[in-house]
Design a protein around this motif. Structure first.
Motif, PDB file in Angstrom:
ATOM      1  N   LYS A   1      33.422  30.003  40.639  1.00 39.09           N
ATOM      2  CA  LYS A   1      34.444  30.017  39.597  1.00 39.09           C
ATOM      3  C   LYS A   1      35.850  29.850  40.195  1.00 39.09           C
ATOM      4  CE  LYS A   1      31.997  33.526  37.707  1.00 39.09           C
ATOM      5  NZ  LYS A   1      31.634  34.675  36.877  1.00 39.09           N
TER       6      LYS A   1
ATOM      7  N   ARG B   1      43.516  38.205  31.838  1.00 39.91           N
ATOM      8  CA  ARG B   1      42.461  38.746  30.968  1.00 39.91           C
ATOM      9  C   ARG B   1      43.027  39.184  29.621  1.00 39.91           C
ATOM     10  NH1 ARG B   1      41.197  41.850  35.836  1.00 39.91           N
ATOM     11  NH2 ARG B   1      39.535  40.794  36.976  1.00 39.91           N
TER      12      ARG B   1
ATOM     13  N   THR C   1      38.783  32.552  35.538  1.00 36.09           N
ATOM     14  CA  THR C   1      37.848  32.889  34.465  1.00 36.09           C
ATOM     15  C   THR C   1      37.865  34.401  34.272  1.00 36.09           C
ATOM     16  OG1 THR C   1      35.959  33.189  35.947  1.00 36.09           O
ATOM     17  CG2 THR C   1      36.276  30.977  35.041  1.00 36.09           C
ATOM     18  N   ALA C   2      37.424  34.814  33.113  1.00 40.55           N
ATOM     19  CA  ALA C   2      37.281  36.247  32.850  1.00 40.55           C
ATOM     20  C   ALA C   2      36.137  36.450  31.873  1.00 40.55           C
ATOM     21  CB  ALA C   2      38.565  36.830  32.274  1.00 40.55           C
ATOM     22  N   PHE C   3      35.654  37.687  31.803  1.00 46.48           N
ATOM     23  CA  PHE C   3      34.558  38.050  30.891  1.00 46.48           C
ATOM     24  C   PHE C   3      33.367  37.120  31.100  1.00 46.48           C
ATOM     25  CE2 PHE C   3      38.754  38.644  28.710  1.00 46.48           C
ATOM     26  CZ  PHE C   3      38.890  39.978  29.048  1.00 46.48           C
ATOM     27  N   ASN C   4      32.927  37.049  32.364  1.00 38.90           N
ATOM     28  CA  ASN C   4      31.778  36.217  32.742  1.00 38.90           C
ATOM     29  C   ASN C   4      31.964  34.772  32.281  1.00 38.90           C
ATOM     30  OD1 ASN C   4      29.424  35.741  34.089  1.00 38.90           O
ATOM     31  ND2 ASN C   4      28.078  36.644  32.543  1.00 38.90           N
ATOM     32  N   ALA C   5      33.164  34.258  32.555  1.00 37.06           N
ATOM     33  CA  ALA C   5      33.527  32.853  32.309  1.00 37.06           C
ATOM     34  C   ALA C   5      33.592  32.462  30.835  1.00 37.06           C
ATOM     35  CB  ALA C   5      32.616  31.912  33.084  1.00 37.06           C
TER      36      ALA C   5
ATOM     37  N   LYS D   1      45.114  39.917  37.871  1.00 33.31           N
ATOM     38  CA  LYS D   1      44.411  39.086  36.892  1.00 33.31           C
ATOM     39  C   LYS D   1      44.312  39.722  35.503  1.00 33.31           C
ATOM     40  CE  LYS D   1      40.040  36.624  36.689  1.00 33.31           C
ATOM     41  NZ  LYS D   1      38.805  36.477  37.478  1.00 33.31           N
TER      42      LYS D   1
HETATM   43  N1  ASP Z   1      35.620  36.638  37.521  1.00 34.89           N
HETATM   44  C1  ASP Z   1      34.842  37.135  36.470  1.00 34.89           C
HETATM   45  C2  ASP Z   1      34.395  36.044  35.537  1.00 34.89           C
HETATM   46  O1  ASP Z   1      34.692  35.100  35.128  1.00 34.89           O
HETATM   47  C3  ASP Z   1      35.383  38.217  35.628  1.00 34.89           C
HETATM   48  C4  ASP Z   1      36.662  38.873  35.848  1.00 34.89           C
HETATM   49  O2  ASP Z   1      37.219  38.846  36.928  1.00 34.89           O
HETATM   50  O3  ASP Z   1      37.131  39.495  34.881  1.00 34.89           O
HETATM   51  O4  ASP Z   1      33.618  36.083  34.963  1.00 34.89           O
END
Ligand code: ASP
Ligand code: TMP
Length: 237
Positions: A13, A217, A35-39, A213
């Motif tokens: 990612k 988010r 990405t966040a919340f599992n992409a 981050k």
């Molecule tokens: N890196 C992770 C993702 O995309 C989640 C995160 O860091 O919040 O899923």
């Protein structure tokens, strides 16, 4: 050391991994993709790759000097880091000094309260399952790490915290929590992946503002500014 970049072997990612002409070395290319919340949420943080590469270099050097072995070999360019080639242990190790994030949410605890002594949590590194929280018994059941390796992981995670928390405090940042990944290099455990505003929570000591981050988010704005400010404080640039 001179190595030449070979083919792309993996794209994650936030990073691309390239093999090199040395079978024991990899090049990590740090991307701006976020990405966040599992992409489920995707975006770009301009120059994040450069910031995270430089911050990771500084912190890996600090940890090596403090007795925590890492995969770091050298930073090759703004976005490229040369590392040892390791087999990643599929466990995300989280150390927490202050209640925040998923801990507050899962257990209904109040954000911002100190956790003394700090706690270590384990998550199964598996995107399809959404990286679930696991116990040491689950790690044993799934044979994710030998018991001796797991003990070493815990000890080095806490040692990393003991080295990093004062380093950030001197720079006006509270190290709230962070995630580490470890790997095996010729059978020996080393700290791997990256340590950056993508993988840590930092709060400004004075304003308590998020400098990591979480700004992405939670759509807090001024994301690039926060990453550059952490780079400035960490690398004295
Ligand atoms: N890196 C992770 C993702 O995309 C989640 C995160 O860091 O919040 O899923
Ligand atoms: P959490 O509170 O969401 O469990 O996050 C704990 C720490 O781990 C926080 O500093 C952010 C970091 N983290 C990652 O590096 N990758 C991830 O996928 C997640 C969920 C958290």
């Amino acid at each position: 050391m001179t190595v030449s970049k070979g083919s792309l072997i993996y794209e994650g990612k936030a990073k691309k991994l390239f093999e090199t002409d040395n079978a024991d070395r990899l090049i990590h290319y740090f991307k701006d993709d976020a990405t966040a919340f599992n992409a489920q949420k995707k975006g770009t943080i301009v120059e994040k790759g450069i910031v995270n590469n430089k911050i990771s270099e500084r912190l890996f050097r600090l940890l090596e000097a403090g007795g925590v072995p890492t995969h770091f070999v050298e930073r090759l360019s703004d976005r490229e880091m040369l590392t040892k080639k390791v087999r990643i242990v599929p466990i995300e190790v989280v150390v927490r000094n202050i209640i925040a994030g998923s801990l507050a949410k899962r257990l209904g605890l109040k954000e911002g309260e100190a956790i003394t002594p700090p706690i270590v949590e384990f998550y199964y590194k598996n995107d399809a399952l959404g990286d679930p929280l696991i116990t040491e018994e689950h790690i044993r059941l799934m044979k994710l790490a030998e018991p001796a390796v797991l003990n070493q992981i815990k000890a080095w995670a806490l040692r990393t915290n003991a080295l990093l928390a004062p380093f950030f405090a001197e720079r006006g940042l509270i190290l709230v929590d962070f995630k580490l990944e470890f790997g095996l290099h010729n059978g020996k455990l080393v700290l791997a992946d990256e340590i950056s505003p993508d993988t840590c929570r930092f709060w400004d000591q004075k304003t308590k503002e998020s400098m990591d981050k979480d700004r992405f988010r939670k759509d807090l704005g001024k994301i690039e500014e926060a990453y550059q400010e952490v780079l400035r404080r960490v690398c004295d640039v």
